[in-house]
Design a protein around this motif. Sequence first.
Motif, PDB file in Angstrom:
ATOM      1  N   ALA A 276       0.978  -1.513  -0.320  1.00 49.21           N
ATOM      2  CA  ALA A 276      -0.220   0.002   0.295  1.00 49.21           C
ATOM      3  C   ALA A 276       0.786   0.739   0.188  1.00 49.21           C
ATOM      4  O   ALA A 276       0.550   2.825  -0.652  1.00 49.21           O
ATOM      5  CB  ALA A 276      -1.250   0.093   1.345  1.00 49.21           C
ATOM      6  N   GLU A 277       2.117   1.163   0.528  1.00 44.55           N
ATOM      7  CA  GLU A 277       3.266   2.445   0.831  1.00 44.55           C
ATOM      8  C   GLU A 277       3.387   3.007  -0.535  1.00 44.55           C
ATOM      9  O   GLU A 277       4.076   4.011  -1.075  1.00 44.55           O
ATOM     10  CB  GLU A 277       3.532   2.260   1.927  1.00 44.55           C
ATOM     11  CG  GLU A 277       4.684   3.205   2.142  1.00 44.55           C
ATOM     12  CD  GLU A 277       5.102   3.011   3.233  1.00 44.55           C
ATOM     13  OE1 GLU A 277       6.549   3.934   3.912  1.00 44.55           O
ATOM     14  OE2 GLU A 277       5.551   2.476   4.408  1.00 44.55           O
ATOM     15  N   LYS A 278       3.735   1.477  -0.604  1.00 46.48           N
ATOM     16  CA  LYS A 278       4.705   1.593  -1.857  1.00 46.48           C
ATOM     17  C   LYS A 278       4.342   1.688  -3.189  1.00 46.48           C
ATOM     18  O   LYS A 278       4.514   2.793  -4.114  1.00 46.48           O
ATOM     19  CB  LYS A 278       5.205   0.273  -2.468  1.00 46.48           C
ATOM     20  CG  LYS A 278       6.551  -0.200  -3.695  1.00 46.48           C
ATOM     21  CD  LYS A 278       7.084  -1.233  -3.517  1.00 46.48           C
ATOM     22  CE  LYS A 278       7.577  -1.918  -4.888  1.00 46.48           C
ATOM     23  NZ  LYS A 278       9.584  -0.340  -4.342  1.00 46.48           N
ATOM     24  N   THR A 279       3.120   1.265  -3.597  1.00 47.26           N
ATOM     25  CA  THR A 279       2.318   2.163  -4.543  1.00 47.26           C
ATOM     26  C   THR A 279       1.222   2.974  -4.241  1.00 47.26           C
ATOM     27  O   THR A 279       0.738   3.611  -5.278  1.00 47.26           O
ATOM     28  CB  THR A 279       1.366   0.611  -5.090  1.00 47.26           C
ATOM     29  OG1 THR A 279       0.425   0.301  -3.961  1.00 47.26           O
ATOM     30  CG2 THR A 279       1.755  -0.632  -5.369  1.00 47.26           C
ATOM     31  N   GLY A 280       0.943   3.580  -3.543  1.00 46.10           N
ATOM     32  CA  GLY A 280       0.171   4.381  -2.647  1.00 46.10           C
ATOM     33  C   GLY A 280      -1.174   4.005  -3.262  1.00 46.10           C
ATOM     34  O   GLY A 280      -2.369   5.342  -2.625  1.00 46.10           O
ATOM     35  N   LEU A 281      -1.407   3.404  -3.366  1.00 48.54           N
ATOM     36  CA  LEU A 281      -3.047   2.241  -3.185  1.00 48.54           C
ATOM     37  C   LEU A 281      -4.176   3.087  -1.859  1.00 48.54           C
ATOM     38  O   LEU A 281      -3.135   2.258  -0.711  1.00 48.54           O
ATOM     39  CB  LEU A 281      -3.079   1.401  -3.921  1.00 48.54           C
ATOM     40  CG  LEU A 281      -2.141   1.204  -5.395  1.00 48.54           C
ATOM     41  CD1 LEU A 281      -2.225  -0.434  -6.215  1.00 48.54           C
ATOM     42  CD2 LEU A 281      -3.288   2.193  -6.354  1.00 48.54           C
ATOM     43  N   ASP A 282      -5.059   3.355  -1.806  1.00 51.37           N
ATOM     44  CA  ASP A 282      -5.690   3.489  -1.465  1.00 51.37           C
ATOM     45  C   ASP A 282      -6.673   1.640  -0.951  1.00 51.37           C
ATOM     46  O   ASP A 282      -7.849   1.088  -0.651  1.00 51.37           O
ATOM     47  CB  ASP A 282      -6.801   3.677  -1.037  1.00 51.37           C
ATOM     48  CG  ASP A 282      -7.749   4.665   0.531  1.00 51.37           C
ATOM     49  OD1 ASP A 282      -7.352   3.691   1.235  1.00 51.37           O
ATOM     50  OD2 ASP A 282      -9.447   4.685  -0.171  1.00 51.37           O
ATOM     51  N   ILE A 283      -5.389   0.519  -0.238  1.00 53.31           N
ATOM     52  CA  ILE A 283      -5.542  -0.880  -0.127  1.00 53.31           C
ATOM     53  C   ILE A 283      -5.562  -1.125   1.362  1.00 53.31           C
ATOM     54  O   ILE A 283      -3.857  -0.623   2.092  1.00 53.31           O
ATOM     55  CB  ILE A 283      -5.128  -1.679  -1.811  1.00 53.31           C
ATOM     56  CG1 ILE A 283      -3.721  -1.187  -1.509  1.00 53.31           C
ATOM     57  CG2 ILE A 283      -5.816  -1.556  -2.395  1.00 53.31           C
ATOM     58  CD1 ILE A 283      -2.835  -2.104  -2.049  1.00 53.31           C
ATOM     59  N   LYS A 284      -5.943  -2.393   1.585  1.00 55.13           N
ATOM     60  CA  LYS A 284      -4.975  -2.902   2.822  1.00 55.13           C
ATOM     61  C   LYS A 284      -4.863  -4.341   2.743  1.00 55.13           C
ATOM     62  O   LYS A 284      -5.498  -4.863   1.616  1.00 55.13           O
ATOM     63  CB  LYS A 284      -6.365  -2.753   3.961  1.00 55.13           C
ATOM     64  CG  LYS A 284      -6.550  -3.467   6.154  1.00 55.13           C
ATOM     65  CD  LYS A 284      -7.565  -3.598   6.102  1.00 55.13           C
ATOM     66  CE  LYS A 284      -6.885  -4.214   7.544  1.00 55.13           C
ATOM     67  NZ  LYS A 284      -8.088  -4.249   8.464  1.00 55.13           N
ATOM     68  N   ILE A 285      -3.649  -4.815   2.988  1.00 52.75           N
ATOM     69  CA  ILE A 285      -3.252  -6.199   2.375  1.00 52.75           C
ATOM     70  C   ILE A 285      -3.329  -6.796   3.681  1.00 52.75           C
ATOM     71  O   ILE A 285      -3.150  -6.282   5.183  1.00 52.75           O
ATOM     72  CB  ILE A 285      -2.412  -5.839   2.279  1.00 52.75           C
ATOM     73  CG1 ILE A 285      -2.001  -4.985   0.493  1.00 52.75           C
ATOM     74  CG2 ILE A 285      -1.630  -7.940   1.983  1.00 52.75           C
ATOM     75  CD1 ILE A 285      -2.922  -5.294  -0.455  1.00 52.75           C
ATOM     76  N   GLU A 286      -4.189  -8.023   3.651  1.00 54.43           N
ATOM     77  CA  GLU A 286      -4.181  -8.859   4.973  1.00 54.43           C
ATOM     78  C   GLU A 286      -3.930 -10.189   4.379  1.00 54.43           C
ATOM     79  O   GLU A 286      -3.592 -10.885   3.244  1.00 54.43           O
ATOM     80  CB  GLU A 286      -6.218  -8.987   4.941  1.00 54.43           C
ATOM     81  CG  GLU A 286      -6.370  -7.974   5.553  1.00 54.43           C
ATOM     82  CD  GLU A 286      -7.466  -8.547   5.861  1.00 54.43           C
ATOM     83  OE1 GLU A 286      -8.333  -9.971   5.702  1.00 54.43           O
ATOM     84  OE2 GLU A 286      -8.512  -7.634   6.665  1.00 54.43           O
TER      85      GLU A 286
ATOM     86  N   LYS B 184     -12.226  -3.902  -8.071  1.00 53.19           N
ATOM     87  CA  LYS B 184     -13.095  -2.876  -7.888  1.00 53.19           C
ATOM     88  C   LYS B 184     -12.020  -1.959  -7.846  1.00 53.19           C
ATOM     89  O   LYS B 184     -12.442  -0.305  -6.410  1.00 53.19           O
ATOM     90  CB  LYS B 184     -12.559  -3.527  -6.123  1.00 53.19           C
ATOM     91  CG  LYS B 184     -13.543  -4.530  -5.611  1.00 53.19           C
ATOM     92  CD  LYS B 184     -13.011  -5.614  -4.334  1.00 53.19           C
ATOM     93  CE  LYS B 184     -14.350  -6.807  -3.551  1.00 53.19           C
ATOM     94  NZ  LYS B 184     -13.553  -7.136  -2.546  1.00 53.19           N
ATOM     95  N   LEU B 185     -10.693  -1.703  -8.151  1.00 53.86           N
ATOM     96  CA  LEU B 185     -10.134  -0.300  -8.498  1.00 53.86           C
ATOM     97  C   LEU B 185     -10.370   0.393 -10.224  1.00 53.86           C
ATOM     98  O   LEU B 185     -11.048  -0.387 -10.939  1.00 53.86           O
ATOM     99  CB  LEU B 185      -8.706  -0.873  -8.093  1.00 53.86           C
ATOM    100  CG  LEU B 185      -7.951  -1.991  -7.280  1.00 53.86           C
ATOM    101  CD1 LEU B 185      -6.924  -2.565  -7.528  1.00 53.86           C
ATOM    102  CD2 LEU B 185      -8.056  -0.900  -6.280  1.00 53.86           C
ATOM    103  N   SER B 186     -10.133   1.388 -10.264  1.00 54.78           N
ATOM    104  CA  SER B 186     -10.209   2.440 -11.264  1.00 54.78           C
ATOM    105  C   SER B 186      -9.267   0.801 -11.761  1.00 54.78           C
ATOM    106  O   SER B 186      -8.139   0.407 -11.234  1.00 54.78           O
ATOM    107  CB  SER B 186      -9.723   3.181 -10.430  1.00 54.78           C
ATOM    108  OG  SER B 186      -8.532   3.358 -10.445  1.00 54.78           O
ATOM    109  N   ALA B 187      -9.106   1.993 -13.439  1.00 55.06           N
ATOM    110  CA  ALA B 187      -8.486   1.292 -14.081  1.00 55.06           C
ATOM    111  C   ALA B 187      -6.528   1.973 -14.028  1.00 55.06           C
ATOM    112  O   ALA B 187      -6.141   0.705 -14.271  1.00 55.06           O
ATOM    113  CB  ALA B 187      -8.673   1.831 -15.478  1.00 55.06           C
TER     114      ALA B 187
END
Length: 346
Positions: free
Chosen positions: A53-63, A247-250
């Motif tokens: 998430a930090e590396k890409t700047g994407l608004d994601i949460k990794i489990e 769920k993500l934009s293009a």
Amino acid sequence: MLRSLLMTVCAVAPAVLPVQAVADTVTLRVLGQPSGSGLIAQQKELPYFEALAEKTGLDIKIEYLPVDVAGIPDTDGLRVLRSGLFDIVSIRGPQVSRDEPSVLGLDLIGQNTSFEAGRAHVAAFMPYVDSRLQSAFNAKLIGMWPAGPQVIFCKPEVNSLADLSGHKVRVGDQSAANFMAKLGATGISMPFGEVQQSLARGVVDCAITGPASANSGGWPEATTTVLPVPLQLAMNGYAINLRSLDKLSAEDQATLIAALEELTNEIWDFSEELYDDAMRCNTGATPCERGKPYSLTAAPVSDADLAAVSAAVTEISYPVWAEQCNAVAADCAETWQATVGALLAK
């Protein structure tokens, strides 16, 4: 009344905005490699996903959850992916090939006897495997990477492939089992975590894996010899459920895919480093920087053994696999011949 209503809205609005921001975060559940499978999982895969998430700047949460910790058989990787139980799966090629035989076409015995050959053959056939996963499992295959050249560890002393005759050998897939049968040995499939004790107790005499995995699993404690004839590369990879990807934009999809492709490229390089270092560690040579030092005997690799492995593609592994894969997809073997087969013929 209007003034009172505006004051109420203003008072409530700050509390609403953070809730909306949280709702926009996309959670991606990742089923990873087994926790004890070695340094690739521990030093590359896990840290990369933790920082994704930090590396890409994407608004994601990794489990992230290793497959063994999750209590899921690694053979079920593609089924888990299709079900949506996990969004991204670190698929183990030989294991999931039971559900999708085309995956095995990326790494038949004798096909990838070097990292260079493996890169070329995977690049050639992966688009077809991706198309199969999309149609059969609603998943996109993003990248494939090697655990490393698969070699043979034995409790009895061996000096060549011919010495395997009469022995029980742990194998990673049916392609390897067929090759062992050709040599007069018996191929036995078993989970990685059971191999070390099985070698120690004589349940199997020899076992096939990469030097780094063997080192991490303590195999040299139960063996005397390593026969470093490269049989295949043990391909693994990353696939994502298409519903999860949507769920993500293009733009965010492209960012995520690029990040996972970067991870696979890093693992290709790391795998090569691990192989060289682990071979030194297992045989008591230096420098041994990443593993535990042991004192196995490295049997000599003969031209005859190398020739036998190379011939195994056309004589053993391809014919059996082609029949299995064509039973699922009629164009499977034809596509392999037009891609990998064409490269091997050069």
